[in-house]
Design a protein around this motif. Structure first.
Motif, short mmCIF file in Angstrom:
data_model
loop_
_atom_site.label_atom_id
_atom_site.label_comp_id
_atom_site.label_asym_id
_atom_site.label_seq_id
_atom_site.Cartn_x
_atom_site.Cartn_y
_atom_site.Cartn_z
N LEU A 1 -4.88 3.64 0.58
CA LEU A 1 -4.02 3.17 -0.70
C LEU A 1 -4.38 3.85 -1.80
CD1 LEU A 1 -1.98 0.06 -0.06
CD2 LEU A 1 -1.09 2.77 0.52
N THR A 2 -5.62 3.47 -2.04
CA THR A 2 -6.29 3.67 -3.25
C THR A 2 -6.82 5.11 -3.51
OG1 THR A 2 -7.68 1.63 -3.37
CG2 THR A 2 -8.30 3.18 -4.46
N LYS A 3 -6.52 5.37 -2.34
CA LYS A 3 -7.43 7.49 -2.38
C LYS A 3 -5.60 8.35 -2.67
CE LYS A 3 -11.20 6.74 1.09
NZ LYS A 3 -11.62 7.02 2.54
N GLN A 4 -4.89 7.36 -2.02
CA GLN A 4 -3.56 8.20 -2.71
C GLN A 4 -2.85 8.15 -4.07
OE1 GLN A 4 -2.31 9.60 0.03
NE2 GLN A 4 -3.92 9.56 1.72
N LEU A 5 -3.20 7.76 -4.22
CA LEU A 5 -3.05 6.67 -5.90
C LEU A 5 -3.48 8.11 -6.61
CD1 LEU A 5 -4.53 3.10 -6.50
CD2 LEU A 5 -1.90 3.92 -6.39
N ALA A 6 -2.56 8.61 -7.72
CA ALA A 6 -2.97 9.50 -8.42
C ALA A 6 -4.11 9.08 -9.27
CB ALA A 6 -1.30 10.57 -9.12
N SER A 7 -3.77 8.61 -9.71
CA SER A 7 -4.78 8.13 -10.76
C SER A 7 -5.04 6.39 -10.96
CB SER A 7 -4.50 7.96 -12.62
OG SER A 7 -4.94 7.99 -13.29
N LEU A 8 -5.51 6.04 -11.10
CA LEU A 8 -6.53 4.16 -11.22
C LEU A 8 -5.34 4.03 -12.66
CD1 LEU A 8 -10.17 4.32 -9.70
CD2 LEU A 8 -7.69 3.38 -8.74
N ASN A 9 -5.33 4.82 -12.94
CA ASN A 9 -4.76 4.22 -14.86
C ASN A 9 -3.56 4.04 -15.07
OD1 ASN A 9 -7.76 4.95 -15.63
ND2 ASN A 9 -7.75 6.43 -16.13
N VAL A 10 -2.26 4.89 -14.26
CA VAL A 10 -1.28 4.05 -14.53
C VAL A 10 -0.96 3.41 -13.22
CG1 VAL A 10 -0.44 6.49 -14.93
CG2 VAL A 10 -0.53 6.28 -12.56
N PHE A 11 0.53 2.77 -13.60
CA PHE A 11 1.43 1.73 -12.50
C PHE A 11 1.64 2.81 -11.03
CE2 PHE A 11 1.21 -0.60 -16.19
CZ PHE A 11 1.20 -2.58 -15.46
N THR A 12 1.83 1.92 -10.21
CA THR A 12 2.42 2.70 -8.56
C THR A 12 3.28 2.27 -8.14
OG1 THR A 12 0.25 4.35 -8.82
CG2 THR A 12 2.22 4.58 -7.37
N ALA A 13 4.12 2.42 -7.70
CA ALA A 13 4.73 1.45 -6.87
C ALA A 13 4.54 1.74 -5.07
CB ALA A 13 6.17 1.58 -7.05
N ILE A 14 4.40 0.97 -4.11
CA ILE A 14 4.21 1.14 -2.69
C ILE A 14 5.06 0.74 -2.00
CG2 ILE A 14 2.34 0.62 -1.06
CD1 ILE A 14 1.07 1.55 -4.13
N ARG A 15 5.01 1.62 -1.45
CA ARG A 15 6.32 0.58 -0.18
C ARG A 15 5.96 1.66 1.23
NH1 ARG A 15 12.07 2.79 -0.27
NH2 ARG A 15 12.78 1.30 -1.49
N LEU A 16 5.26 1.13 2.60
CA LEU A 16 4.36 1.13 3.18
C LEU A 16 5.73 0.45 4.17
CD1 LEU A 16 2.95 2.96 5.08
CD2 LEU A 16 1.58 0.76 5.24
N HIS A 17 6.53 0.99 5.18
CA HIS A 17 6.69 0.95 6.55
C HIS A 17 6.44 1.39 7.59
CE1 HIS A 17 10.53 0.95 9.62
NE2 HIS A 17 10.80 -0.22 8.82
N GLY A 18 6.63 0.48 9.21
CA GLY A 18 5.74 0.31 10.59
C GLY A 18 5.64 -0.67 10.78
N THR A 19 5.01 -0.70 11.93
CA THR A 19 4.37 -1.53 12.75
C THR A 19 3.30 -2.19 12.46
OG1 THR A 19 6.27 -0.71 14.62
CG2 THR A 19 4.40 -2.09 14.89
N PHE A 20 3.07 -3.16 12.74
CA PHE A 20 1.60 -4.19 12.36
C PHE A 20 1.36 -4.91 13.75
CE2 PHE A 20 3.72 -3.16 8.16
CZ PHE A 20 3.00 -2.11 7.92
N SER B 1 5.43 7.14 -15.40
CA SER B 1 4.92 7.38 -16.65
C SER B 1 5.07 6.04 -17.91
CB SER B 1 5.74 8.32 -17.60
OG SER B 1 6.29 8.21 -17.52
N ASP B 2 6.39 4.81 -17.53
CA ASP B 2 6.18 3.79 -18.82
C ASP B 2 6.47 3.03 -18.04
OD1 ASP B 2 6.95 5.74 -21.44
OD2 ASP B 2 8.49 5.99 -19.66
N PHE B 3 6.30 1.73 -18.73
CA PHE B 3 5.70 0.03 -18.60
C PHE B 3 6.99 -0.86 -19.15
CE2 PHE B 3 2.82 -3.67 -18.76
CZ PHE B 3 3.45 -4.24 -17.75
N ASN B 4 7.55 -1.00 -19.76
CA ASN B 4 8.25 -1.97 -20.00
C ASN B 4 8.42 -3.14 -19.98
OD1 ASN B 4 10.55 -2.98 -21.78
ND2 ASN B 4 11.99 -2.15 -20.77
N LEU B 5 7.31 -4.46 -21.30
CA LEU B 5 7.07 -5.74 -20.64
C LEU B 5 7.82 -5.98 -21.43
CD1 LEU B 5 5.34 -7.85 -19.81
CD2 LEU B 5 3.71 -7.53 -21.62
N HIS B 6 9.26 -7.35 -21.10
CA HIS B 6 9.71 -7.58 -21.55
C HIS B 6 8.98 -9.86 -21.66
CE1 HIS B 6 13.54 -11.08 -21.78
NE2 HIS B 6 13.81 -9.63 -22.53
#
Length: 237
Positions: free
Chosen positions: A101-120, A205-210
């Motif tokens: 998963l880390t290797k697939q991230l475009a950057s370690l400096n931005v928030f990224t959502a993950i969705r992994l569907h499969g069989t485990f 690109s944006d992080f909205n902290l409420h």
């Protein structure tokens, strides 16, 4: 048109460390900011998985149910889903999966959502029992959590990667929950073995902290301790 570039977060993980578990936003309001995400209910009551505008709770008994509009959260992340291209992913143990998963991230400096569907081959999760006021600390709740395991289960691992830069607001690294396709099993992911699935990611690109400014305990709490980040990592990973 929905804003798919913004990750919306209500509350901070740092606020949970001293035990600020009171709900400060309704589920109905939370869904105006996104249709996908994770979180917890007031009292740190179980684990939430938000999919297609529906909020599911996994409680300490392992029961999965749909959350009603007037229930409240002290902390949650949501976004409007606009995931990228799907790619196959196979992994042995959980460390291997996180590495991929880390290797697939475009950057370690931005928030990224993950969705992994499969069989485990195996998924191990946890859910915390609802706490009652006066609330314990976040770390103390670990003694009151339940753990569950499922073998050869099909479902979705979902959540977020948060940069180290925002430690305190969020838990640095991956914060992932699981929900089976049949909605009978889920929770906060502790371990995964034998992944065979389809991965999608969504970068923000944006992080909205409420912040819960109407909460007097939050406004008065001292968050200057350096121990806060360490406690977050101990409780969440």
């Amino acid at each position: 048109m929905a804003d798919t570039q913004t990750l919306y977060q209500h509350g901070t993980l740092a606020a949970l460390v001293p035990g600020l578990f009171t709900g400060t936003m309704t589920a109905q309001e939370l869904l105006t900011h996104g249709d996908t995400g994770i979180g917890t209910l007031a009292g740190l009551d179980g684990e939430l998985i938000i999919e297609r505008g529906v909020i599911y709770q996994v409680n300490h008994n392992g029961t999965v149910r749909t959350v009603t509009d007037n229930e409240e959260v002290p902390f949650a992340n949501v976004h409007f889903a606009d995931f990228g291209a799907t790619q196959s992913i196979q992994a042995g143990d959980y460390a291997h999966l996180r590495s991929l998963l880390t290797k697939q991230l475009a950057s370690l400096n931005v928030f990224t959502a993950i969705r992994l569907h499969g069989t485990f081959a195996k998924v191990k999760t946890r859910a915390v029992r609802k706490q009652e006021a006066p609330y314990p600390t976040l770390v103390a709740t670990a003694a009151d959590q339940s753990e569950f395991s499922a073998l050869t289960v099909t479902g979705t691992i979902s959540g977020y990667f948060s940069p180290q830069l925002y430690a305190g607001a969020a838990a640095p690294g991956f914060h992932l929950h699981f929900l089976s396709d049949d909605h009978t099993f889920g929770g906060h992911v502790l371990d995964v073995q034998g992944t065979d699935g389809q991965l999608q990611m969504q970068q923000f690109s944006d992080f909205n902290l409420h912040l819960p400014v109407a909460s007097k305990p939050f406004m008065r709490q001292d968050f200057t301790s350096k121990q806060i980040t360490a406690d977050i990592e101990q409780a969440e990973h």
